[in-house]
Structure formats: structure tokens, C-alpha cells
Design an enzyme around this catalytic site. Structure first.
Site, PDB file in Angstrom:
ATOM      1  N   ILE A 219     -14.244 -11.590 -71.352  1.00  0.00           N
ATOM      2  CA  ILE A 219     -14.006 -13.028 -71.402  1.00  0.00           C
ATOM      3  C   ILE A 219     -15.300 -13.797 -71.144  1.00  0.00           C
ATOM      4  O   ILE A 219     -15.571 -14.807 -71.797  1.00  0.00           O
ATOM      5  CB  ILE A 219     -12.896 -13.417 -70.390  1.00  0.00           C
ATOM      6  CG1 ILE A 219     -11.554 -12.800 -70.832  1.00  0.00           C
ATOM      7  CG2 ILE A 219     -12.768 -14.923 -70.263  1.00  0.00           C
ATOM      8  CD1 ILE A 219     -10.399 -13.005 -69.855  1.00  0.00           C
ATOM      9  N   ASP A 261     -26.329 -10.690 -58.090  1.00  0.00           N
ATOM     10  CA  ASP A 261     -25.068 -10.379 -57.436  1.00  0.00           C
ATOM     11  C   ASP A 261     -24.545 -11.685 -56.846  1.00  0.00           C
ATOM     12  O   ASP A 261     -25.164 -12.242 -55.934  1.00  0.00           O
ATOM     13  CB  ASP A 261     -25.321  -9.336 -56.340  1.00  0.00           C
ATOM     14  CG  ASP A 261     -24.048  -8.978 -55.582  1.00  0.00           C
ATOM     15  OD1 ASP A 261     -23.017  -9.643 -55.788  1.00  0.00           O
ATOM     16  OD2 ASP A 261     -24.108  -8.031 -54.773  1.00  0.00           O
ATOM     17  N   LYS A 295      -3.638  -2.066 -55.929  1.00  0.00           N
ATOM     18  CA  LYS A 295      -3.041  -1.119 -54.994  1.00  0.00           C
ATOM     19  C   LYS A 295      -1.804  -1.815 -54.426  1.00  0.00           C
ATOM     20  O   LYS A 295      -1.857  -3.007 -54.132  1.00  0.00           O
ATOM     21  CB  LYS A 295      -4.026  -0.830 -53.846  1.00  0.00           C
ATOM     22  CG  LYS A 295      -3.859   0.518 -53.183  1.00  0.00           C
ATOM     23  CD  LYS A 295      -4.649   1.566 -53.930  1.00  0.00           C
ATOM     24  CE  LYS A 295      -4.349   2.961 -53.439  1.00  0.00           C
ATOM     25  NZ  LYS A 295      -4.771   3.989 -54.387  1.00  0.00           N
ATOM     26  N   ASN A 348       2.076 -10.516 -59.054  1.00  0.00           N
ATOM     27  CA  ASN A 348       2.144  -9.302 -59.867  1.00  0.00           C
ATOM     28  C   ASN A 348       2.157  -8.094 -58.939  1.00  0.00           C
ATOM     29  O   ASN A 348       1.338  -8.008 -58.028  1.00  0.00           O
ATOM     30  CB  ASN A 348       0.937  -9.240 -60.815  1.00  0.00           C
ATOM     31  CG  ASN A 348       1.183  -8.286 -61.961  1.00  0.00           C
ATOM     32  OD1 ASN A 348       2.306  -7.795 -62.169  1.00  0.00           O
ATOM     33  ND2 ASN A 348       0.148  -8.003 -62.716  1.00  0.00           N
ATOM     34  N   TYR A 354      -5.615  -9.374 -55.561  1.00  0.00           N
ATOM     35  CA  TYR A 354      -6.019 -10.160 -56.720  1.00  0.00           C
ATOM     36  C   TYR A 354      -5.229 -11.475 -56.773  1.00  0.00           C
ATOM     37  O   TYR A 354      -5.805 -12.557 -56.943  1.00  0.00           O
ATOM     38  CB  TYR A 354      -5.772  -9.328 -57.981  1.00  0.00           C
ATOM     39  CG  TYR A 354      -6.302  -9.927 -59.250  1.00  0.00           C
ATOM     40  CD1 TYR A 354      -7.665  -9.924 -59.532  1.00  0.00           C
ATOM     41  CD2 TYR A 354      -5.435 -10.478 -60.194  1.00  0.00           C
ATOM     42  CE1 TYR A 354      -8.152 -10.463 -60.711  1.00  0.00           C
ATOM     43  CE2 TYR A 354      -5.921 -11.019 -61.381  1.00  0.00           C
ATOM     44  CZ  TYR A 354      -7.269 -11.005 -61.634  1.00  0.00           C
ATOM     45  OH  TYR A 354      -7.742 -11.539 -62.802  1.00  0.00           O
TER      46      TYR A 354
END
Lengths: 448, 447
Positions: A219, A261, A295, A348, A354
Site C-alpha cells: 500500500i 526506523d 496471536k 478481528n 493490531y
């Protein structure tokens, strides 16, 4: 990353088979051609329904784009139907509008558009608020009824925003164009009359300097390409380890590669220094860099949680603080767009970390919006649904197929769809759109 | 496409031009022979290094004054290597280029050449660089086969062709292994250096100490992020393949000598000699004005350079000792001493090359009798190869000079910023790179 099913139901003998069996047939969406941006803007004439000052302003805008505008249903197909509902005062008045739209839907061309223009319910009298908020459920239902790549979206014009404000015409043009191919069932709120009509609608970012993080692939690379196509000079940021791909992307878009970074303490300063020294300005930042460490929460490790927080939200917060401390950015204030996600809206399974960070992005965006507005800037978020990328290609086949089909357009979006929406939010015409979370999800079945 | 308008021919300068500025650099991580770049050609690697430089400094479609690079091990098909790399780099195709070869000194030489053109006011910008591969080295066929093939191309009848082919013997078909042995002595560089090492009485421990420092310094520089702005990864390689951040004096001490083995005190091992390497490096140079117009930084300036050669063929001097001549001559011309330098970069062809060169600089007798100049004194080891050098990074012959110039310019710039010294107080760096054929190139950079 190819969608074989979509290819099969759109070509040759398999197309007939799918038709006969009544299988879902996701359409090939109309997308912007890099060499012929917005040409044509629509696949056919526009049917403009509704009356009043807003309808007149919309007609004027549509005509200025050389579109064929009709106030009654013409013969043949129409490329778009614009339904102006700004005068709606009572739910009982909706019937005429709704049925007029219904009567025209079968004339909508493939990848056609339905756009409602309405007013916000907040602060209105009960019957007015009811009538206005009803549009929300109406439009989202209409969008689900459309086929062949058609989309339905709405523009909500807040008080004090003139009918012909840049934000209103800008949003209208975006929603009509191929740029919004994978945006459906969404409302764009125009809250202020700010912004400006671009000198050239196909190069709205001309002369602007935009930073894109995570620009080496997926993206991010598509964002760099679209921003560059729209006239921006792009500074692409990615991890030093992704330098090779970053250099390739930047050389394609005539941008500048910054191996950095974003979690380092001085990342914002480094970005500022580069933009200042090379271009003397910084107009836009797209916080696209993000990572996944999925996870179940029951099995979550500190490493997986902390890494996602560090990259997806903490880095953005730190960079923004450093950017906001600078008083010598662009002449028009700073435009920020952050990548949220439908996981941050609807949640989700397996993505607590996330989902947390992507919802945090939304919180941050809403908080930043008024702060940036003081200097003429905006902060918005874009929430992609299922997008065909290297990352989603790694999802096992069956869940991937399910995820792809679980939206009104019955397919995954492409990186360019997210990029187009971001380019719009960074454009001068979107100056009156602030603090929004715009979904690019083909009207995913979960969440709003 | 038309030429970039900004880069017109510079006006004839009224006075002496300002010194050439080092604006930045880019290299790919250096690979080990047969490693990550085993299927990459010189052209692939040089193009990658140039493309990375173009991306870092936004030079797409920019017409530069000139580009100079080269390779030591070069296929005959690569006769126009640098120009071909420019055409694949994203630069304006109107950018000219030329190839240079001065063995391991190649890309100090190309920096020098481009800097001179800038200083003379002939060009306002340019790129210098170098590349080498030992993995994709040209294989030479035997002289008899080569001559037969040439005659075949001229043969007119089938009978003539058959006669030529039947005259070939199986032995003629064996390839001649590539090597960089000195043609005049038949000795490898390692064997030559073993002689020099013994002559100067350099110990195994001293050599291993140099090697250990090289690995540690290079690893620390990576960790500090120094190379984030100097290196673009290539083919999945993120750091120099030869770098062993975890090596120790004990590990180095265990290695058996590989050169000068007939002597009982043989001391050159695989640990304190550079490995065969693949890689490419580039440096962006220009006038201060050119840089300023584009908002590009000026890291340092090229002050001066000197080349030297020694008569190693008759055994009068060690093969890799020309740096002991080039540097004193350069310092004498500039009126500078070793103490005037904040950083000293001596190319680590072998750890002992660094040690013998430094020993010679400090040796009154050697300096007066051979160089004809006063001794330079001791090198402050804390200023020597502070970000590692060829032992750890590897040594793709023609790429090494540009690696050193790029790294040193960044170090000088960083020190100048961090010290907060007055702008008039120069921060200086000295480079010495030895090369095959008994040569060396030395250079001074200043920030």
C-alpha cells in the site's frame, strides 16, 4: 495476489457457467488510468435528483466538469445518480426521493455511482434529525443493493458550509470518479468551508511535498505512486533493511528515499530536516508503516504486543509531536493521514494488539484534527478492509476467499484504492474534511 | 527528454574554483566471493549502487557533469561499464561517463578525477565509484585457443576451419584461472606482503589486533546507524557479508597462516587478510552551489590527493608500501602533520599493510633515505579506521576507495556537527589506499 475467481466469472465460458448457476459475480472495477486521469470522469451521464440551493450548486459543479447532467431519467444508462437530500425535514418526505432513486437504479452503468448529499442530524429537532439520520441506513442499504461494481456513498454538509464549498465539490468529484472504486457505504462529512479548488483537478498536489512511511512495498508504494501522479514530490521512508525496494519505488516516482526506523527517537526530526533542506516545506505526512504480530490474546507475548504498539501508534505520536513543534512547514498547514483498519473498528480475532493500535490511530486522529485545523491543516484516517497485498496473500486460501467476498463488491481492494483515497484527503479540495475515518473496504459486512 | 536545464555548463571561473564537495555516497553491502552476489555482474552491482544514490538524493533525470567508475576484474564486454550503469540508473541519459582502472586505488582515483573537473570549473556535479566481483570474474582461455578462435573467424572455407580445429589439443581447452598475481614477480599480493611484514618485524598479535578492531568498529558503526545513509541493501544482503561482529582475539589467533608459509614466523591468516569480495560503491560530488541549489548537504571537501609507486619488481620496496611515500608527500605539500587529522583511513588490504605503512611513516631512517622527508611520527590509533575497514567490510577492489571516501565524509560531517566547533576550524581526514603494481593513492578530505 490475483483473484482467480474474479477473473473466471468475468471471462469466457466460465462467465456463462457462473451466470447460469447464479454464483456471486464480483465485477472488474473501473479504476483510474495513470495516463488518462479522470478521463472519462464517469461512464455515462449524471441523473441529479432533488431540489434547492444544494442541488443547483451540485449541478453547476457537474456541468463545470463537462458532464452530461439530467434532472429526469434519460434514455439508456447513467453513470451516476446524485440525490440531494439537504432540504429533508421529516421522514415522511423521504418517500419521493427514495422511490425516484429506486426507479433509476436499473439504469445505472457498471461501476456506476450513487451519491447522497445530506445534512447532519446532530443538534436538529427530533423529526429533522430522524429524517437526516435515516439517510444513513438508507444509503448503506442502497449500496448493498448495487451490482456490477456500483458504489453508494454520502456527503454530509455541516452548518456553515456553503453549498459550493471546495470540500463539497471535492468530495462529490472523488466519489463519482474511478478514484473511489473500492469506497462504498461511506459518508464523508464536510465540517468547514476550508480548502481550495485545485487549479488542475488531475494534479491537485502539484508542488507539494509529502512523506510516506512504509513506502517500499504494498500500500505504501501505491500511495507514493498516486501522490506523485497527482503532482506531489514524495519522500519515501522505510526501514534500512527495505532500502533496495524503497530506492526502486522512489526512482519510479521521482522521489527521495529516506532509510529510517520510524521508532527511533529523532525520526520526526530526520524527516523534517530532509524536507526542509531539500524542498523548504513539508505539506503532508502519510503514516502508512505498520506491522502485524497476530496471536490470540490468551497466547500473547510482550514482544508481539510491544512491537505492534511501537510501530503502529507510538512512532506516529512521537513523529507528530516533532512535526507540530515546527512552525515553518507548508504555507497551508500540515495534512496528516494515518492508516487505520477495519480491525480497529469492528475488531478481528487474533488481532487484539493490531486492533488496539488501529483504534488508537482513530483516537489520535480525532484529537489532532482541531489542533491541526488551527494552522490550516487536517488529520484524517483511512481504514482499509481486505486489500490484495503481499501480506494478505499469506492468509490461507479458504479464509482468504471468505475475507475477499465479505463485502458488497465481493472482492478484495487493491493498494491503489487506498492510495487514491489518501491522495484525496491530502488534496486542497479536501481542506474542509477533518477528523474523518474513511473506510476503503468495498462496504465490508462488519462495522459501519 | 531534454537535458536538465539547471545543469548548464558552468561559467569560466574568475578565480580559482572552490574545492569539490562530497555531497553523499551510496554503496551496496559488500558480499563474500560466491556469496549473496554470486550471480550478480559488475554492471548489475554498479547500477544498483548508482540507483540507490539517485534515490537517496532525488537525482532522477538529472544531468550530471560526468560519472567515473571502474572495475579491476572486468569482462571485455564491459568496455563501457560506467556508461552502461548510468543508462540503467535513472539519471538523465545525457549524463556522460568514463571507465578508470588503477587497481585497488580505482575509486579514490575516480573521486580525484571528478573532483579535479569540479575544481577546474569544468563541471558542477559528478559521481565517482567503483565495482568488482570475484564471483563473476572473467575466465581467460588459453592463448592457443584464443588465437585459433580468432583465426576461425577469419577462415573462409570448411577445410580451413577443420584444419584449425584439428590442430587444437585438449590442454588448449583448459581455462586460465583468473588471478591478480603480480605479472613481474609471479607472486601473489599475500606472498609479497609476507615479505614486507617480515622486513618490518610485524607480529601476528599486532595484525590480529587490527583485524579485531576492524570488525568491532564496523559492527558498532552499523549499530549506530552510520550506514543508514550510506548503504542501500542489495539482493537480500543488509550488512557486509564478511563482518563478524562476534569475533575475538582468541578466534583470530587460532587461524593458520596462509601466506609466507615457508617461514616459521608466518603470520598472515584468513583473519587478518581481506577476503575476496563482490560489491560496488559510489560518491556524489559537486560544487557547493550545485548542492545548495538542490538543498543537498555538503559533508566535506576534497582538499588534495597524491599518487605514488614503488619499485617492487626489483625488490627495492614492498609491493604495498607506496602509501608510505604518497602520504608524506601529500602532507608536505599541504603543510600538515598526522596530528592535524581527526580520522585516518588506511585501507586494510592486509592488517600488516596498515602496520608496515604506519611503521614506515614513523621511521626516521626510512623517511629520510627513501622518501626524502621528515618522519611523520606515530598514528593515534583512536583515529584509525574508526568505522572499520576492508578486513571486516570486504574489499571489492575498485569499490574500496569510494567506500572509504563516503564513510570518511560522513564521519567528518558528524564530528563537525557534534563538536560544535567554529565553522573556520576544519575537521580533517586522511586516506591511504595501496594498490597492485606497487602503487598507492592518498587523499585529504576536510569538513
Amino acid at each position: 495476489m490475483s483473484d482467480t475467481y474474479l477473473d473466471l466469472v468475468n471471462s469466457g465460458a466460465t462467465k456463462q457457467v457462473a451466470k447460469t448457476l447464479g454464483l456471486p459475480r464480483p465485477a472488474r472495477l473501473r479504476r483510474t488510468h495513470a495516463d488518462a486521469v479522470d478521463q472519462p470522469l464517469l461512464p455515462g451521464p449524471v441523473l441529479l435528483l432533488g431540489a434547492g440551493a444544494q442541488a443547483d450548486a451540485a449541478a453547476e459543479a457537474l456541468l463545470s466538469w463537462d458532464l452530461d447532467v439530467h434532472r429526469t431519467l434519460p434514455q439508456g444508462q447513467v453513470g451516476a445518480i446524485v440525490l440531494v437530500l439537504t432540504e429533508l425535514e421529516h421522514p415522511e418526505q423521504m418517500s419521493d426521493f427514495a422511490l425516484a432513486l429506486g426507479g433509476a437504479l436499473r439504469s445505472l452503468a457498471p461501476s456506476g455511482r450513487v451519491v447522497t448529499i445530506s445534512r447532519p442530524a446532530e443538534g436538529a429537532e427530533p423529526q429533522v434529525a430522524a429524517a437526516r439520520h435515516g439517510v444513513d441506513g438508507f444509503l448503506r442499504s442502497v449500496a448493498k443493493e448495487l451490482r456490477a461494481g456500483g458504489t453508494g456513498n454520502g456527503i454530509v454538509i455541516h452548518d456553515g458550509v456553503a453549498a459550493d464549498s471546495p470540500g463539497v465539490t471535492g468530495a462529490l468529484r472523488f466519489l463519482l470518479s474511478a478514484r473511489s472504486a473500492f469506497v462504498s457505504g461511506q459518508f464523508i462529512h464536510v465540517t468547514t468551508p476550508d480548502g481550495a479548488t485545485p487549479a488542475d483537478w488531475t494534479r491537485p498536489l502539484e508542488g507539494r511535498v509529502a512523506v510516506v512511511t512504509g513506502a517500499a512495498r504494498g500500500i505504501g508504494a501505491a500511495i507514493a505512486q498516486v501522490l506523485s501522479r497527482d503532482g506531489a514530490h514524495v519522500i519515501g521512508v522505510d526501514m534500512p533493511a527495505s532500502g533496495e525496494q524503497l530506492a526502486e519505488v522512489m526512482n519510479t516516482v521521482h522521489g527521495t528515499a529516506l532509510q529510517l526506523d520510524i521508532t527511533s527517537e529523532d525520526a520526526g526530526q530526520r524527516i523534517l530536516e530532509l524536507a526542509r533542506s531539500r524542498h523548504g516545506r513539508l505539506d503532508a505526512v502519510v503514516h502508512n508503516a505498520g506491522i502485524l504480530r497476530d496471536k490470540l490474546l490468551a497466547n500473547m507475548t510482550p514482544e508481539k504486543w510491544d512491537a505492534v504498539v511501537a510501530v503502529n501508534i507510538a512512532a506516529q505520536l512521537r513523529i507528530n509531536e516533532q512535526l507540530l513543534a515546527a512552525d515553518d512547514l507548508g504555507p497551508e498547514g500540515l495534512r496528516l493521514v494515518s492508516l487505520a483498519s477495519t480491525s480497529g473498528i469492528a475488531g478481528n480475532r487474533g488481532q487484539t494488539n493490531y486492533g488496539y493500535t488501529k483504534a488508537a490511530v482513530i483516537g489520535m486522529t480525532r484529537s489532532l484534527a482541531p489542533r491541526l485545523a488551527e494552522q490550516g491543516g487536517t488529520a484524517n484516517a483511512v481504514a482499509p478492509g481486505f486489500i490484495e497485498t503481499e501480506m494478505t496473500a499469506k492468509i490461507p486460501p479458504v479464509p482468504r476467499q471468505i475475507a475477499r467476498r465479505a463485502n458488497s463488491l465481493q472482492q478484495g481492494g487493491l493498494p491503489v484504492d487506498v492510495a487514491e483515497t489518501i491522495a484525496f484527503l491530502l488534496s486542497p479540495q479536501a481542506g474542509g474534511i477533518n477528523g474523518e475515518v474513511l473506510r476503503v473496504c468495498g462496504q465490508n459486512l462488519v462495522g459501519q | 527528454m531534454a537535458s536538465t536545464p539547471e545543469n548548464t555548463t558552468p561559467a569560466v571561473p574568475e578565480q580559482a574554483s572552490p574545492r569539490a564537495a562530497v555531497i553523499g555516497s551510496n554503496r551496496i553491502p559488500f558480499g563474500k566471493a560466491g556469496g549473496a552476489y554470486r550471480s550478480a555482474s559488475n554492471l548489475d552491482m554498479l547500477t544498483a549502487a548508482l540507483s540507490g544514490l539517485v534515490a537517496r538524493f532525488g537525482l532522477q533525470d538529472e544531468r550530471l557533469g560526468d560519472v567515473s567508475a571502474g572495475a579491476v576484474l572486468k569482462h571485455s564486454r564491459d568496455f563501457n561499464l560506467t556508461r552502461e550503469a548510468v543508462l540503467g540508473s535513472g539519471l538523465d541519459p545525457h549524463t556522460p561517463a568514463f571507465d578508470v582502472q588503477r587497481a585497488c586505488g580505482t575509486s579514490v582515483e575516480t573521486v580525484w578525477a571528478i573532483a579535479n573537473k569540479i575544481t577546474l570549473g569544468q563541471i558542477s556535479s559528478g559521481i565517482a565509484g567503483g565495482v568488482d566481483t570475484t564471483s563473476d570474474a572473467p575466465i581467460v582461455v588459453s592463448d592457443r585457443l584464443r588465437k585459433t578462435l580468432l583465426r576461425l573467424s577469419r577462415a573462409k572455407t570448411i577445410q580451413q576451419r577443420l584444419a584449425l580445429l584439428t590442430a587444437l589439443r585438449p590442454g588448449d581447452l583448459a581455462p586460465v584461472a583468473p588471478n591478480v598475481n603480480e605479472p613481474r614477480t609471479g607472486l601473489s599480493m599475500g606472498e609479497h606482503q609476507a615479505i614486507t611484514t617480515r622486513h618490518w618485524g610485524i607480529t601476528r598479535e599486532a595484525q590480529d589486533e587490527i583485524a579485531l578492531a576492524s570488525h568491532r568498529n564496523l559492527a558498532a558503526a552499523y549499530d549506530d546507524g552510520l550506514f543508514d545513509d550510506l548503504i542501500t541493501p542489495y539482493r537480500g544482503l543488509l550488512r557486509d557479508e564478511s563482518l563478524r561482529a562476534d569475533t575475538t582475539a582468541e578466534k583470530l589467533a587460532k587461524l593458520t597462516p596462509v601466506f609466507g608459509k615457508q617461514a616459521p614466523d608466518a603470520s598472515i591468516t584468513a583473519g587478518n587478510a581481506t577476503p575476496l569480495s563482490d560489491g560496488a560503491a559510489t560518491v556524489l560530488l559537486g560544487t557547493d552551489t550545485w548542492a545548495e541549489e538542490r538543498g543537498l548537504p555538503v559533508l566535506a571537501h576534497v582538499v588534495d590527493a597524491e599518487s605514488a609507486a614503488v619499485d617492487f619488481a626489483r625488490g627495492e620496496e614492498g609491493l604495498l608500501m607506496a602509501g608510505a611515500y604518497a602520504v608524506p608527500r601529500l602532507l608536505a605539500r599541504q603543510g600538515l602533520g598526522l596530528a592535524d587529522f581527526d580520522f585516518i583511513e588506511i585501507h586494510e588490504a592486509f592488517a600488516s599493510t596498515v602496520l608496515t605503512t604506519m611503521a614506515a611513516w614513523a621511521d626516521e631512517e626510512f623517511m629520510s633515505s627513501k622518501v626524502g622527508l621528515p618522519a611523520l611520527g606515530e598514528v593515534d590509533r583512536s583515529r584509525l579506521n574508526v568505522a572499520g575497514s576492508s578486513l571486516a567490510a570486504g574489499h571489492p577492489f575498485a569499490a574500496t576507495g569510494a567506500r572509504i571516501v563516503g564513510t570518511l565524509a560522513a564521519l567528518l560531517h558528524q564530528k563537525k556537527l557534534n563538536d560544535g566547533a567554529a565553522p573556520s576550524t576544519p575537521v580533517r581526514g586522511l586516506i591511504s589506499v595501496c594498490a597492485a603494481g606497487g602503487q598507492a593513492v592518498a587523499m585529504i578530505l576536510e569538513a
